[in-house]
Design a protein around this motif. Structure first.
Motif, mmCIF file in Angstrom:
data_model
loop_
_atom_site.group_PDB
_atom_site.id
_atom_site.type_symbol
_atom_site.label_atom_id
_atom_site.label_comp_id
_atom_site.label_asym_id
_atom_site.label_seq_id
_atom_site.Cartn_x
_atom_site.Cartn_y
_atom_site.Cartn_z
ATOM 1 N N LEU A 25 0.673 -5.321 -2.046
ATOM 2 C CA LEU A 25 0.336 -5.093 -3.453
ATOM 3 C C LEU A 25 1.545 -4.572 -4.218
ATOM 4 N N LYS A 26 2.280 -3.644 -3.622
ATOM 5 C CA LYS A 26 3.470 -3.090 -4.287
ATOM 6 C C LYS A 26 4.514 -4.173 -4.540
ATOM 7 N N GLU B 105 1.799 8.951 -12.723
ATOM 8 C CA GLU B 105 1.941 8.423 -11.366
ATOM 9 C C GLU B 105 2.673 7.084 -11.377
ATOM 10 N N ASN B 106 3.318 6.790 -10.247
ATOM 11 C CA ASN B 106 3.860 5.455 -10.023
ATOM 12 C C ASN B 106 3.515 5.042 -8.601
ATOM 13 N N MET B 107 3.992 3.892 -8.168
ATOM 14 C CA MET B 107 3.593 3.381 -6.863
ATOM 15 C C MET B 107 4.127 4.230 -5.706
ATOM 16 N N ALA B 108 5.123 5.066 -5.970
ATOM 17 C CA ALA B 108 5.645 5.960 -4.927
ATOM 18 C C ALA B 108 4.614 7.019 -4.536
ATOM 19 N N ALA B 109 3.626 7.248 -5.394
ATOM 20 C CA ALA B 109 2.588 8.238 -5.109
ATOM 21 C C ALA B 109 1.496 7.682 -4.206
ATOM 22 N N ILE B 110 1.644 6.415 -3.789
ATOM 23 C CA ILE B 110 0.624 5.752 -2.978
ATOM 24 C C ILE B 110 1.206 5.401 -1.621
ATOM 25 N N GLY B 111 0.525 5.788 -0.561
ATOM 26 C CA GLY B 111 0.990 5.466 0.790
ATOM 27 C C GLY B 111 0.563 4.066 1.200
ATOM 28 N N GLY B 112 1.491 3.286 1.779
ATOM 29 C CA GLY B 112 1.157 1.945 2.255
ATOM 30 C C GLY B 112 1.018 0.928 1.139
ATOM 31 N N LYS C 12 -11.778 -11.231 4.277
ATOM 32 C CA LYS C 12 -10.845 -11.865 5.205
ATOM 33 C C LYS C 12 -10.410 -13.243 4.745
ATOM 34 N N GLN C 13 -11.317 -14.039 4.207
ATOM 35 C CA GLN C 13 -11.000 -15.395 3.780
ATOM 36 C C GLN C 13 -10.876 -15.533 2.267
ATOM 37 N N ARG C 14 -11.128 -14.450 1.524
ATOM 38 C CA ARG C 14 -11.207 -14.584 0.073
ATOM 39 C C ARG C 14 -10.211 -13.726 -0.700
ATOM 40 N N ALA C 15 -9.602 -12.744 -0.035
ATOM 41 C CA ALA C 15 -8.713 -11.816 -0.741
ATOM 42 C C ALA C 15 -7.399 -11.670 0.003
ATOM 43 N N VAL C 16 -6.381 -11.234 -0.713
ATOM 44 C CA VAL C 16 -5.077 -10.969 -0.114
ATOM 45 C C VAL C 16 -5.053 -9.517 0.367
ATOM 46 N N PRO C 17 -4.690 -9.251 1.609
ATOM 47 C CA PRO C 17 -4.607 -7.860 2.074
ATOM 48 C C PRO C 17 -3.558 -7.088 1.276
ATOM 49 N N ALA C 18 -3.920 -5.909 0.814
ATOM 50 C CA ALA C 18 -2.967 -5.090 0.060
ATOM 51 C C ALA C 18 -1.903 -4.495 0.964
ATOM 52 N N SER C 19 -2.235 -4.329 2.253
ATOM 53 C CA SER C 19 -1.287 -3.755 3.206
ATOM 54 C C SER C 19 -0.393 -4.839 3.790
ATOM 55 N N GLY C 20 0.727 -4.408 4.381
ATOM 56 C CA GLY C 20 1.663 -5.344 4.985
ATOM 57 C C GLY C 20 1.171 -5.897 6.299
ATOM 58 N N ALA C 21 1.924 -6.840 6.861
ATOM 59 C CA ALA C 21 1.523 -7.550 8.076
ATOM 60 C C ALA C 21 1.344 -6.619 9.272
ATOM 61 N N LEU C 22 2.225 -5.610 9.398
ATOM 62 C CA LEU C 22 2.137 -4.702 10.535
ATOM 63 C C LEU C 22 0.857 -3.878 10.479
ATOM 64 N N ALA C 23 0.485 -3.441 9.283
ATOM 65 C CA ALA C 23 -0.738 -2.664 9.135
ATOM 66 C C ALA C 23 -1.959 -3.494 9.474
ATOM 67 N N ILE C 24 -1.949 -4.770 9.062
ATOM 68 C CA ILE C 24 -3.072 -5.656 9.340
ATOM 69 C C ILE C 24 -3.197 -5.897 10.839
ATOM 70 N N ALA C 25 -2.058 -6.115 11.502
ATOM 71 C CA ALA C 25 -2.077 -6.347 12.949
ATOM 72 C C ALA C 25 -2.613 -5.127 13.692
ATOM 73 N N PRO D 63 -6.567 3.198 5.513
ATOM 74 C CA PRO D 63 -5.148 3.252 5.899
ATOM 75 C C PRO D 63 -4.956 3.265 7.414
ATOM 76 N N ASN D 64 -3.888 2.635 7.871
ATOM 77 C CA ASN D 64 -3.556 2.638 9.301
ATOM 78 C C ASN D 64 -2.735 3.886 9.635
ATOM 79 N N GLN D 65 -2.240 3.969 10.868
ATOM 80 C CA GLN D 65 -1.525 5.162 11.326
ATOM 81 C C GLN D 65 -0.319 5.487 10.445
#
Length: 288
Positions: free
Chosen positions: A20-21, A9-16, A268-281, A179-181
């Motif tokens: 992190l990517k 596997e590589n990161m292409a096998a993971i959605g979103g 929320k205050q202790r970790a970096v979100p693995a998803s991008g800004a749009l997913a978090i919003a 995961p988001n939409q």
């Protein structure tokens, strides 16, 4: 105590999980001579924390595949021994073997279970073995020179000793949420393609909407369930068949909603979100 794991596997096998990517992409090749001459130290490691079934272990495996490095999994159960002093010898042997394979990725699954007994009362529980293992691990993480990247996953971060997650041991702590939409659409596309189906023949937007609150593992299981159903009836896999499988699934976000929300608040205050800004919003708007 160390097991070689396939790295197909590589990161292409993971959605979103764009944050992190991107973080991993920036650190690819940091163990090469060119990076060393540039003044870079090899990346030390990462803790991937999050909701169960959201791809933490897959991410850990995919790091090695993406970087084209050998992957070894630390068998935490095999390191413990009933004889005094043997466990500590085994953990040192693990470190030596990992360094001998460098550059490599060392995968520790469910990190919290390794150090579950390392608290202040550990001396009365296991004669202090867990505390000594923690001390050895912290010292190795801090002082090692060999390019061994530690990819650790964690479900219950509150069980981790605080000294383990401070900077200097691991480079970063990432939080993987449900995961988001858009991420669910990617996951459906990946799972369908993996099973020799053309994703373009399915209504991915409808499926992703119906799977709100599902983890990647639950989407995978729903696709598999739909395949069993249509195979038994000698039919083709359709969007309707997948929708039926989703309708019969109660996701973890329903059965363990309070636990997941508590994890989100901690991260929320202790970790970096693995998803991008749009997913978090999007998640923030859904929770509002």
């Amino acid at each position: 105590m160390l097991e070689f794991v396939d790295t197909s596997e590589n990161m292409a096998a993971i959605g979103g999980l764009e944050n992190l990517k991107n973080w991993l992409a920036q650190r690819r090749g940091a163990w090469d001579d060119a990076a060393r001459n540039f003044g870079l130290d090899p990346a030390r490691g990462v803790i991937i924390l999050g909701v169960q079934g959201c791809g933490k272990s897959l991410c850990a495996r995919a790091v090695a595949g993406e970087w084209k490095l050998p992957l070894v999994k630390f068998d935490t159960a095999a390191v413990f021994d009933k004889y005094i002093g043997e466990t500590e010898k085994r953990i040192q042997q693990v470190f030596r073997v990992a360094e001998g394979l460098a550059p490599c990725v060392l995968w520790i699954d469910e990190l919290e279970k390794v150090f579950a007994g390392s608290g202040p009362d550990s001396a009365s529980v296991d004669a202090g073995v867990s505390s000594r293992i923690l001390a050895s691990f912290l010292s190795w993480m801090q002082d090692r020179k060999a390019p061994v990247f530690v990819a650790a996953t964690c479900n219950n971060v509150t069980a981790l000793p605080p000294e383990l997650i401070r900077k200097g041991r691991f480079d970063e702590l990432f939080f993987v949420d449900l995961p988001n939409q858009a991420e669910r659409q990617q996951i459906f596309s990946i799972q369908l393609a993996k099973r020799k189906r053309n994703p373009a023949e399915f209504d991915l937007n409808q499926l992703a909407s119906a799977a709100q609150g599902f983890s990647g593992a639950e989407i995978d299981a729903a696709v598999q369930s739909a395949l069993y159903a249509v195979f038994a009836n000698q039919q083709s896999l359709t969007t309707d068949a997948l929708m039926a499988a989703l309708a019969h699934t109660v996701p973890l976000s329903t059965t363990r909603a309070e636990e997941i929300q508590s994890l989100r608040i901690w991260a929320k205050q202790r970790a970096v979100p693995a998803s991008g800004a749009l997913a978090i919003a999007e998640r923030a708007s859904n929770l509002a």
